[in-house]
Design a protein around this motif. Structure first.
Motif, mmCIF file in Angstrom:
data_model
loop_
_atom_site.group_PDB
_atom_site.id
_atom_site.type_symbol
_atom_site.label_atom_id
_atom_site.label_comp_id
_atom_site.label_asym_id
_atom_site.label_seq_id
_atom_site.Cartn_x
_atom_site.Cartn_y
_atom_site.Cartn_z
ATOM 1 N N MET A 1 0.742 -1.262 -0.147
ATOM 2 C CA MET A 1 0.091 0.063 -0.017
ATOM 3 C C MET A 1 0.809 1.225 -0.106
ATOM 4 O O MET A 1 0.715 2.327 -0.640
ATOM 5 C CB MET A 1 -1.067 0.011 1.118
ATOM 6 C CG MET A 1 -2.141 -0.968 1.101
ATOM 7 S SD MET A 1 -3.235 -0.659 -0.099
ATOM 8 C CE MET A 1 -2.839 -1.658 -1.349
ATOM 9 N N LEU A 2 1.828 1.345 0.575
ATOM 10 C CA LEU A 2 2.928 2.326 0.756
ATOM 11 C C LEU A 2 3.627 2.501 -0.572
ATOM 12 O O LEU A 2 3.603 3.786 -0.975
ATOM 13 C CB LEU A 2 3.869 2.265 1.852
ATOM 14 C CG LEU A 2 4.931 3.445 1.945
ATOM 15 C CD1 LEU A 2 4.161 4.787 2.589
ATOM 16 C CD2 LEU A 2 6.160 2.802 3.174
ATOM 17 N N VAL A 3 4.017 1.530 -1.358
ATOM 18 C CA VAL A 3 4.449 1.634 -2.532
ATOM 19 C C VAL A 3 3.621 2.022 -3.455
ATOM 20 O O VAL A 3 3.816 3.001 -4.480
ATOM 21 C CB VAL A 3 5.126 0.160 -3.081
ATOM 22 C CG1 VAL A 3 5.376 0.220 -4.444
ATOM 23 C CG2 VAL A 3 6.225 -0.133 -2.408
ATOM 24 N N VAL B 1 2.966 5.847 -2.864
ATOM 25 C CA VAL B 1 4.117 6.753 -3.529
ATOM 26 C C VAL B 1 4.191 6.854 -4.964
ATOM 27 O O VAL B 1 4.329 7.673 -5.638
ATOM 28 C CB VAL B 1 5.532 6.294 -2.903
ATOM 29 C CG1 VAL B 1 6.604 6.790 -3.669
ATOM 30 C CG2 VAL B 1 5.660 6.438 -1.555
ATOM 31 N N LEU B 2 3.708 5.693 -5.748
ATOM 32 C CA LEU B 2 3.739 5.858 -7.203
ATOM 33 C C LEU B 2 2.619 6.614 -7.680
ATOM 34 O O LEU B 2 3.064 7.279 -8.637
ATOM 35 C CB LEU B 2 3.719 4.370 -7.530
ATOM 36 C CG LEU B 2 4.980 3.221 -7.628
ATOM 37 C CD1 LEU B 2 4.450 2.165 -8.075
ATOM 38 C CD2 LEU B 2 6.188 3.863 -8.344
ATOM 39 N N VAL B 3 1.645 6.485 -7.100
ATOM 40 C CA VAL B 3 0.351 7.499 -7.586
ATOM 41 C C VAL B 3 0.736 8.950 -7.257
ATOM 42 O O VAL B 3 0.622 9.705 -8.189
ATOM 43 C CB VAL B 3 -0.800 7.131 -6.697
ATOM 44 C CG1 VAL B 3 -1.976 8.092 -6.792
ATOM 45 C CG2 VAL B 3 -1.484 5.929 -7.408
ATOM 46 N N ALA B 4 1.378 9.083 -6.329
ATOM 47 C CA ALA B 4 1.764 10.631 -5.952
ATOM 48 C C ALA B 4 2.852 11.216 -6.910
ATOM 49 O O ALA B 4 2.950 12.223 -7.302
ATOM 50 C CB ALA B 4 2.414 10.831 -4.399
ATOM 51 N N VAL B 5 3.982 10.160 -7.297
ATOM 52 C CA VAL B 5 4.881 10.517 -8.199
ATOM 53 C C VAL B 5 4.163 10.900 -9.723
ATOM 54 O O VAL B 5 4.357 11.648 -10.329
ATOM 55 C CB VAL B 5 6.029 9.547 -8.272
ATOM 56 C CG1 VAL B 5 6.890 9.715 -9.393
ATOM 57 C CG2 VAL B 5 6.682 9.486 -7.017
ATOM 58 N N VAL B 6 3.193 9.823 -10.073
ATOM 59 C CA VAL B 6 2.657 10.022 -11.419
ATOM 60 C C VAL B 6 1.627 11.534 -11.340
ATOM 61 O O VAL B 6 1.962 12.170 -12.575
ATOM 62 C CB VAL B 6 1.607 8.642 -11.739
ATOM 63 C CG1 VAL B 6 0.839 9.235 -12.570
ATOM 64 C CG2 VAL B 6 2.561 7.744 -11.974
#
Length: 118
Positions: free
Chosen positions: A97-99, A102-107
């Motif tokens: 869930m953390l990964v 973070v990926l959604v935030a970067v995108v």
């Protein structure tokens, strides 16, 4: 694939006669089913039991129970207190869930132009 495990809840010694060898050394055990998966550990409400003769090592199935064995079984069955039915996430679930977060935030950051203006 989830692993299933039967956890011992209660164990009792019975002084009833074994239907096979007529020895007075029976053991009654109650088990609760737990499943262990990659993402969740679940405690089910499924309770199983078994009666084993300690001398001849034979399983005593309900078909062969005498009235005395059945009476003792009913008594001990009332005293069994299983764990509540529950589901707990594993550490792997939290890391995943953390990964993903973070990926959604970067995108989203790069879709907005990659810069933050004040």
């Amino acid at each position: 694939m989830a692993k299933e495990k039967l956890n011992l809840i209660k164990e009792a010694d019975l002084n009833n006669n074994c239907p096979e060898c007529f020895n007075q050394d029976l053991k009654l055990s109650f088990y609760q089913k737990h499943t262990y998966g990659t993402f969740f550990h679940k405690t089910t409400d499924e309770i199983t039991n078994q009666i084993v003769c300690r001398k001849c090592s034979s399983m005593i199935y309900p078909v062969k129970w005498t009235d005395d064995i059945e009476r003792m079984f009913n008594y001990y069955q009332k005293t069994v207190v299983p764990d509540k039915k529950s589901s707990k996430p594993t550490l792997f679930f939290y890391i995943l869930m953390l990964v993903i977060t973070v990926l959604v935030a970067v995108v989203i950051y790069f879709l907005l132009g990659g810069t933050i203006e004040y």
